[in-house]
Scaffold this motif. Sequence first.
Motif, PDB file in Angstrom:
ATOM      1  N   PRO A 116      48.709  52.715  64.283  1.00 17.56           N
ATOM      2  CA  PRO A 116      49.953  51.953  63.750  1.00 17.56           C
ATOM      3  C   PRO A 116      49.612  51.283  62.417  1.00 17.56           C
ATOM      4  N   SER A 117      50.601  50.733  61.719  1.00 18.82           N
ATOM      5  CA  SER A 117      50.169  50.262  60.149  1.00 18.82           C
ATOM      6  C   SER A 117      49.946  48.896  60.452  1.00 18.82           C
ATOM      7  N   THR A 118      48.928  48.505  61.135  1.00 21.57           N
ATOM      8  CA  THR A 118      48.622  47.176  61.304  1.00 21.57           C
ATOM      9  C   THR A 118      47.799  46.615  60.068  1.00 21.57           C
ATOM     10  N   VAL A 119      47.485  45.438  60.121  1.00 26.34           N
ATOM     11  CA  VAL A 119      46.839  44.653  58.888  1.00 26.34           C
ATOM     12  C   VAL A 119      45.741  45.360  58.439  1.00 26.34           C
ATOM     13  N   ASN A 120      44.638  45.501  59.353  1.00 25.14           N
ATOM     14  CA  ASN A 120      43.313  46.158  59.123  1.00 25.14           C
ATOM     15  C   ASN A 120      43.488  47.613  59.127  1.00 25.14           C
ATOM     16  N   VAL A 121      44.553  48.284  59.081  1.00 25.83           N
ATOM     17  CA  VAL A 121      44.704  49.705  59.146  1.00 25.83           C
ATOM     18  C   VAL A 121      43.673  50.349  58.346  1.00 25.83           C
ATOM     19  N   GLY A 122      42.562  51.387  58.768  1.00 26.43           N
ATOM     20  CA  GLY A 122      41.703  52.157  58.108  1.00 26.43           C
ATOM     21  C   GLY A 122      40.335  51.545  57.773  1.00 26.43           C
ATOM     22  N   ARG A 123      40.420  50.083  58.100  1.00 28.78           N
ATOM     23  CA  ARG A 123      39.357  49.276  57.662  1.00 28.78           C
ATOM     24  C   ARG A 123      38.070  50.058  58.514  1.00 28.78           C
ATOM     25  N   GLY A 124      36.984  50.027  57.634  1.00 28.62           N
ATOM     26  CA  GLY A 124      35.943  50.200  58.526  1.00 28.62           C
ATOM     27  C   GLY A 124      35.498  52.009  58.600  1.00 28.62           C
ATOM     28  N   TYR A 125      36.472  52.640  58.281  1.00 32.97           N
ATOM     29  CA  TYR A 125      36.357  54.170  58.107  1.00 32.97           C
ATOM     30  C   TYR A 125      36.016  54.536  56.943  1.00 32.97           C
ATOM     31  N   THR A 126      35.717  55.991  56.843  1.00 28.76           N
ATOM     32  CA  THR A 126      35.757  56.743  55.547  1.00 28.76           C
ATOM     33  C   THR A 126      36.596  57.988  55.924  1.00 28.76           C
ATOM     34  N   LEU A 127      37.570  58.110  55.482  1.00 32.41           N
ATOM     35  CA  LEU A 127      38.724  58.910  55.702  1.00 32.41           C
ATOM     36  C   LEU A 127      38.522  60.339  54.729  1.00 32.41           C
ATOM     37  N   SER A 128      38.386  61.452  55.358  1.00 29.51           N
ATOM     38  CA  SER A 128      38.699  62.714  54.774  1.00 29.51           C
ATOM     39  C   SER A 128      39.997  62.997  54.266  1.00 29.51           C
ATOM     40  N   ASN A 129      40.894  62.763  55.175  1.00 32.05           N
ATOM     41  CA  ASN A 129      42.451  62.940  55.037  1.00 32.05           C
ATOM     42  C   ASN A 129      43.246  61.659  55.429  1.00 32.05           C
ATOM     43  N   CYS A 130      44.343  61.240  55.117  1.00 33.52           N
ATOM     44  CA  CYS A 130      45.164  60.136  55.433  1.00 33.52           C
ATOM     45  C   CYS A 130      46.635  60.719  55.258  1.00 33.52           C
ATOM     46  N   LEU A 131      47.471  60.696  56.221  1.00 31.45           N
ATOM     47  CA  LEU A 131      48.796  60.577  56.113  1.00 31.45           C
ATOM     48  C   LEU A 131      49.540  59.523  56.502  1.00 31.45           C
ATOM     49  N   ILE A 132      50.303  59.106  55.505  1.00 26.48           N
ATOM     50  CA  ILE A 132      51.002  57.449  55.397  1.00 26.48           C
ATOM     51  C   ILE A 132      52.307  57.876  55.766  1.00 26.48           C
ATOM     52  N   THR A 133      53.264  57.709  56.905  1.00 26.49           N
ATOM     53  CA  THR A 133      54.487  57.981  56.975  1.00 26.49           C
ATOM     54  C   THR A 133      55.372  56.826  56.852  1.00 26.49           C
ATOM     55  N   GLU A 134      56.379  57.117  56.156  1.00 31.08           N
ATOM     56  CA  GLU A 134      57.509  56.178  55.901  1.00 31.08           C
ATOM     57  C   GLU A 134      57.224  54.633  55.269  1.00 31.08           C
ATOM     58  N   LEU A 135      56.373  54.828  54.233  1.00 32.04           N
ATOM     59  CA  LEU A 135      55.735  53.697  53.544  1.00 32.04           C
ATOM     60  C   LEU A 135      57.132  52.942  53.300  1.00 32.04           C
TER      61      LEU A 135
END
Length: 252
Positions: A131-150
Motif C-alpha cells: 500500500p502507499s504508506t509513508v515509508n513505501v519502498g524505503r530500505g529496498y533496491t527496486l528493479s521494477n516499480c508499478l505505481i497505480t492511481e498516483l
Amino acid sequence: MVEQLRDPKFYLENFTKIKTKKQGTLQPFILNEAQKDIFNTLRREKRIIILKARQLGFSSGITGFFYHDTIMNPGTTTALIGYNADLTSELLEKVKILYKTTPAELRPTIQYNSKHEISFPKLDSKILVLPSTVNVGRGYTLSNCLITELASWEDAEDKMMTIEASVPINGRIVVESTPRGMGGLYHRMWAAENNGYVKKEYGWWWGYSAEEIETIKQRMNNPQKFAQEFGLEFLSSGRSVFDIGMIKKQQQ
C-alpha cells in the motif's frame, strides 16, 4: 524455445491466465492492443507515465510484464504499489493467479508467500505488493516499480521521492493513473516538459467501441465525471463558476 520463453508476450499468452470480468472465471492472458503498446514501450524505456481511461487492463498488463521479468532475471525485486488496501489486494491476487496458472514445470519455487511478498529463493528474486504508506519502498533496491492511481495518493510528493530514490537508473518506474484534479503531483508530472518520464496516453478508444462508450456515458449521466474517467480530462478542483462545456468550446 528458450528465446520465446524470455519474451513476455509469448510467455504470458501461452503459459498464464487472468481473471475475467465474469466472477470466478479465468482465461488465457491474451494481450489487448493497449497492453501490446505498453509492452513495446517497456522494452525501450525506464521511466513511463501513463494517462488512461478506466478498465483498459494496464495494472494487469504491467503486473504481468514485471512478473515475467522477476522470474526470468535472478536478483530482481519488483514492487507493485496500490493507493488503498483494496487495490493492493487486487494486485496481489493478479500475481498469485499468474503463478498458479503457470505449468508446474515452469513455476519457480516459492519460499515466502504472504499478503505483501512473494519470493523466489532459487532466483533471489521477489515481488512486493504494497500500500502507499509513508515509508513505501524505503530500505529496498527496486528493479521494477508499478505505481497505480498516483492522482489519488495522499502525500504523493514525499512518497514518490522515497520510491524514486529506491529505483536505480537502470530500473523501471511506471506511473499509471486516471486524471483527477489539477495541481497535484500526478498532474504536474504529466504536464512537465522534461522530467525524464515518457508520456503515454490511452483514452477510451483503445478499449471500447462507440456503442459501448455511449452506453457508459448514458449510465453515468455526469459529463464531467465521464470526461475525467474516460476522456482523460483533468478537472479543476472545487466548483467552477463557469460552465465547463462553454469553457472547452471557447478553448477550441
